[in-house]
Design a protein around this motif. Structure first.
Motif, PDB file in Angstrom:
ATOM      1  N   HIS A  24       0.054  -1.885 -11.392  1.00  0.00           N
ATOM      2  CA  HIS A  24      -0.992  -2.834 -11.768  1.00  0.00           C
ATOM      3  C   HIS A  24      -0.464  -4.250 -11.982  1.00  0.00           C
ATOM      4  O   HIS A  24      -1.262  -5.192 -12.041  1.00  0.00           O
ATOM      5  CB  HIS A  24      -1.696  -2.346 -13.031  1.00  0.00           C
ATOM      6  CG  HIS A  24      -2.461  -1.068 -12.837  1.00  0.00           C
ATOM      7  ND1 HIS A  24      -3.221  -0.818 -11.707  1.00  0.00           N
ATOM      8  CD2 HIS A  24      -2.578   0.045 -13.612  1.00  0.00           C
ATOM      9  CE1 HIS A  24      -3.770   0.386 -11.806  1.00  0.00           C
ATOM     10  NE2 HIS A  24      -3.384   0.921 -12.939  1.00  0.00           N
ATOM     11  N   THR A  25       0.851  -4.408 -12.107  1.00  0.00           N
ATOM     12  CA  THR A  25       1.426  -5.748 -12.315  1.00  0.00           C
ATOM     13  C   THR A  25       2.241  -6.216 -11.113  1.00  0.00           C
ATOM     14  O   THR A  25       2.858  -7.279 -11.161  1.00  0.00           O
ATOM     15  CB  THR A  25       2.323  -5.760 -13.561  1.00  0.00           C
ATOM     16  OG1 THR A  25       3.369  -4.784 -13.417  1.00  0.00           O
ATOM     17  CG2 THR A  25       1.518  -5.441 -14.817  1.00  0.00           C
ATOM     18  N   ALA A  26       2.242  -5.433 -10.024  1.00  0.00           N
ATOM     19  CA  ALA A  26       3.056  -5.769  -8.852  1.00  0.00           C
ATOM     20  C   ALA A  26       2.559  -7.050  -8.185  1.00  0.00           C
ATOM     21  O   ALA A  26       1.357  -7.244  -8.001  1.00  0.00           O
ATOM     22  CB  ALA A  26       3.038  -4.616  -7.850  1.00  0.00           C
ATOM     23  N   GLN A  27       3.491  -7.918  -7.830  1.00  0.00           N
ATOM     24  CA  GLN A  27       3.205  -9.161  -7.123  1.00  0.00           C
ATOM     25  C   GLN A  27       4.115  -9.251  -5.901  1.00  0.00           C
ATOM     26  O   GLN A  27       5.245  -8.781  -5.919  1.00  0.00           O
ATOM     27  CB  GLN A  27       3.449 -10.373  -8.032  1.00  0.00           C
ATOM     28  CG  GLN A  27       2.597 -10.401  -9.294  1.00  0.00           C
ATOM     29  CD  GLN A  27       1.138 -10.678  -9.007  1.00  0.00           C
ATOM     30  OE1 GLN A  27       0.817 -11.581  -8.240  1.00  0.00           O
ATOM     31  NE2 GLN A  27       0.244  -9.903  -9.616  1.00  0.00           N
ATOM     32  N   GLN A  28       3.608  -9.863  -4.841  1.00  0.00           N
ATOM     33  CA  GLN A  28       4.424 -10.042  -3.638  1.00  0.00           C
ATOM     34  C   GLN A  28       5.606 -10.955  -3.940  1.00  0.00           C
ATOM     35  O   GLN A  28       5.444 -12.030  -4.506  1.00  0.00           O
ATOM     36  CB  GLN A  28       3.586 -10.640  -2.509  1.00  0.00           C
ATOM     37  CG  GLN A  28       4.349 -10.780  -1.199  1.00  0.00           C
ATOM     38  CD  GLN A  28       3.540 -11.494  -0.120  1.00  0.00           C
ATOM     39  OE1 GLN A  28       2.450 -11.981  -0.380  1.00  0.00           O
ATOM     40  NE2 GLN A  28       4.091 -11.557   1.073  1.00  0.00           N
ATOM     41  N   LYS A  29       6.813 -10.518  -3.574  1.00  0.00           N
ATOM     42  CA  LYS A  29       8.013 -11.306  -3.796  1.00  0.00           C
ATOM     43  C   LYS A  29       8.165 -12.362  -2.701  1.00  0.00           C
ATOM     44  O   LYS A  29       7.617 -12.223  -1.606  1.00  0.00           O
ATOM     45  CB  LYS A  29       9.243 -10.387  -3.809  1.00  0.00           C
ATOM     46  CG  LYS A  29       9.189  -9.307  -4.883  1.00  0.00           C
ATOM     47  CD  LYS A  29      10.365  -8.353  -4.755  1.00  0.00           C
ATOM     48  CE  LYS A  29      10.282  -7.234  -5.783  1.00  0.00           C
ATOM     49  NZ  LYS A  29      11.395  -6.258  -5.642  1.00  0.00           N
ATOM     50  N   LYS A  30       8.932 -13.405  -3.011  1.00  0.00           N
ATOM     51  CA  LYS A  30       9.123 -14.492  -2.048  1.00  0.00           C
ATOM     52  C   LYS A  30       9.770 -14.007  -0.761  1.00  0.00           C
ATOM     53  O   LYS A  30       9.482 -14.519   0.320  1.00  0.00           O
ATOM     54  CB  LYS A  30       9.973 -15.597  -2.681  1.00  0.00           C
ATOM     55  CG  LYS A  30       9.266 -16.379  -3.780  1.00  0.00           C
ATOM     56  CD  LYS A  30      10.141 -17.504  -4.303  1.00  0.00           C
ATOM     57  CE  LYS A  30       9.416 -18.307  -5.369  1.00  0.00           C
ATOM     58  NZ  LYS A  30      10.267 -19.428  -5.890  1.00  0.00           N
ATOM     59  N   THR A  31      10.664 -13.037  -0.886  1.00  0.00           N
ATOM     60  CA  THR A  31      11.390 -12.541   0.286  1.00  0.00           C
ATOM     61  C   THR A  31      10.706 -11.338   0.929  1.00  0.00           C
ATOM     62  O   THR A  31      11.268 -10.718   1.833  1.00  0.00           O
ATOM     63  CB  THR A  31      12.821 -12.140  -0.118  1.00  0.00           C
ATOM     64  OG1 THR A  31      12.754 -11.137  -1.160  1.00  0.00           O
ATOM     65  CG2 THR A  31      13.585 -13.347  -0.653  1.00  0.00           C
ATOM     66  N   GLU A  32       9.507 -11.013   0.489  1.00  0.00           N
ATOM     67  CA  GLU A  32       8.816  -9.799   0.912  1.00  0.00           C
ATOM     68  C   GLU A  32       7.670 -10.143   1.860  1.00  0.00           C
ATOM     69  O   GLU A  32       6.825 -10.976   1.547  1.00  0.00           O
ATOM     70  CB  GLU A  32       8.282  -9.089  -0.327  1.00  0.00           C
ATOM     71  CG  GLU A  32       7.813  -7.678  -0.153  1.00  0.00           C
ATOM     72  CD  GLU A  32       7.476  -7.025  -1.486  1.00  0.00           C
ATOM     73  OE1 GLU A  32       7.830  -5.858  -1.681  1.00  0.00           O
ATOM     74  OE2 GLU A  32       6.872  -7.698  -2.354  1.00  0.00           O
ATOM     75  N   SER A  33       7.653  -9.510   3.025  1.00  0.00           N
ATOM     76  CA  SER A  33       6.547  -9.723   3.959  1.00  0.00           C
ATOM     77  C   SER A  33       5.303  -8.996   3.447  1.00  0.00           C
ATOM     78  O   SER A  33       5.375  -8.168   2.529  1.00  0.00           O
ATOM     79  CB  SER A  33       6.919  -9.205   5.347  1.00  0.00           C
ATOM     80  OG  SER A  33       6.995  -7.782   5.347  1.00  0.00           O
ATOM     81  N   LEU A  34       4.177  -9.285   4.072  1.00  0.00           N
ATOM     82  CA  LEU A  34       2.928  -8.632   3.674  1.00  0.00           C
ATOM     83  C   LEU A  34       2.994  -7.126   3.893  1.00  0.00           C
ATOM     84  O   LEU A  34       2.550  -6.337   3.050  1.00  0.00           O
ATOM     85  CB  LEU A  34       1.761  -9.232   4.461  1.00  0.00           C
ATOM     86  CG  LEU A  34       1.383 -10.671   4.088  1.00  0.00           C
ATOM     87  CD1 LEU A  34       0.466 -11.270   5.146  1.00  0.00           C
ATOM     88  CD2 LEU A  34       0.721 -10.709   2.718  1.00  0.00           C
ATOM     89  N   THR A  35       3.568  -6.700   5.003  1.00  0.00           N
ATOM     90  CA  THR A  35       3.671  -5.266   5.277  1.00  0.00           C
ATOM     91  C   THR A  35       4.657  -4.588   4.321  1.00  0.00           C
ATOM     92  O   THR A  35       4.438  -3.439   3.910  1.00  0.00           O
ATOM     93  CB  THR A  35       4.100  -5.017   6.730  1.00  0.00           C
ATOM     94  OG1 THR A  35       5.291  -5.762   7.015  1.00  0.00           O
ATOM     95  CG2 THR A  35       3.013  -5.450   7.696  1.00  0.00           C
ATOM     96  N   GLU A  36       5.725  -5.279   3.968  1.00  0.00           N
ATOM     97  CA  GLU A  36       6.678  -4.720   3.005  1.00  0.00           C
ATOM     98  C   GLU A  36       6.043  -4.585   1.631  1.00  0.00           C
ATOM     99  O   GLU A  36       6.272  -3.596   0.920  1.00  0.00           O
ATOM    100  CB  GLU A  36       7.926  -5.609   2.929  1.00  0.00           C
ATOM    101  CG  GLU A  36       8.808  -5.533   4.165  1.00  0.00           C
ATOM    102  CD  GLU A  36       9.907  -6.571   4.175  1.00  0.00           C
ATOM    103  OE1 GLU A  36      10.882  -6.407   4.938  1.00  0.00           O
ATOM    104  OE2 GLU A  36       9.803  -7.572   3.425  1.00  0.00           O
TER     105      GLU A  36
END
Length: 220
Positions: free
Chosen positions: A89-101
């Motif tokens: 519930h607190t997960a956010q996309q990381k700067k080095t992380e693609s959308l699929t990752e």
């Protein structure tokens, strides 16, 4: 009476604590000493550190119930699931992380957070957090407006939007580089860059943006 083996991370906590309580009963360990005895049965790993960080070892008398509750929250099946749910519930996309990752990581978290749920329900939770946690605010706004019905559709839409944004940025940079600029004598020099806005490269880039936009419209 021999005590059970020390508790280490990964041990079945529910079964282990049952053995501990049976041991304490058979060994006739007094109530006031059971807290310290429980602590002595923790290996010096995550479990011991968690109890220590909670300040439960600072008191003159270590309370058995407090230590047990602390461990249950972290290592019982219910406690472990709650921790995975918090992470989901607190997960956010990381700067080095693609959308699929990012979507893949959410699927993993959902599987661990809700192991008894149906796959479709877990994917719905992953989709919801994908929309809430995507890094681009403009993509997030579009996802919230369109509310794709599956995680796959959300990822597809987000990737299309990302491609359009990237192409538009490149187009704008090319346009600015090709714009006329005044020299120090007041004359006007055309910045050659990609050959100006009438160049083949610029036109191809503009056509790419148009094509991506049309493809996106077909998805909506």
């Amino acid at each position: 009476v021999r005590p059970p083996t020390r508790f280490v991370s990964g041990t079945d906590f529910t079964l282990w604590i049952q053995r501990v309580e049976l041991y304490m009963k058979e060994a006739a360990i007094p109530e006031e000493k059971r807290g310290q005895e429980l602590v002595s049965l923790l290996a010096e790993d995550d479990a011991f550190r968690i109890v220590s960080q909670m300040g439960l070892l600072c008191a003159d008398t270590v309370e058995y119930a407090a230590v047990k509750t602390c461990l249950q929250r972290q290592f019982s099946p219910e406690g472990v699931e709650l921790e995975w749910q918090r992470r989901l519930h607190t997960a956010q996309q990381k700067k080095t992380e693609s959308l699929t990752e990012f979507a893949g990581r959410l699927c993993m978290l959902a599987d661990k957070a809700f192991p008894s749920w149906k796959a479709k329900e877990r994917l719905e939770m992953a989709r919801n957090q994908f929309i809430n946690g995507v890094a681009s605010s403009s993509i997030q706004l579009k996802l919230m407006q369109e509310r794709p019905d599956t995680l796959d559709n959300a990822v597809t839409l987000a990737c299309q939007l990302e491609s359009i944004e990237s192409a538009q940025r490149t187009l704008q940079t090319t346009k600015q580089a090709a714009a006329p600029s005044e020299d120090t004598t007041g004359g006007t020099n055309a910045a050659i860059a990609s050959g100006g806005t009438n160049s083949r490269g610029y036109q191809e880039l503009a056509a790419q943006v148009t094509s991506l936009t049309q493809r996106l419209d077909s998805l909506l």
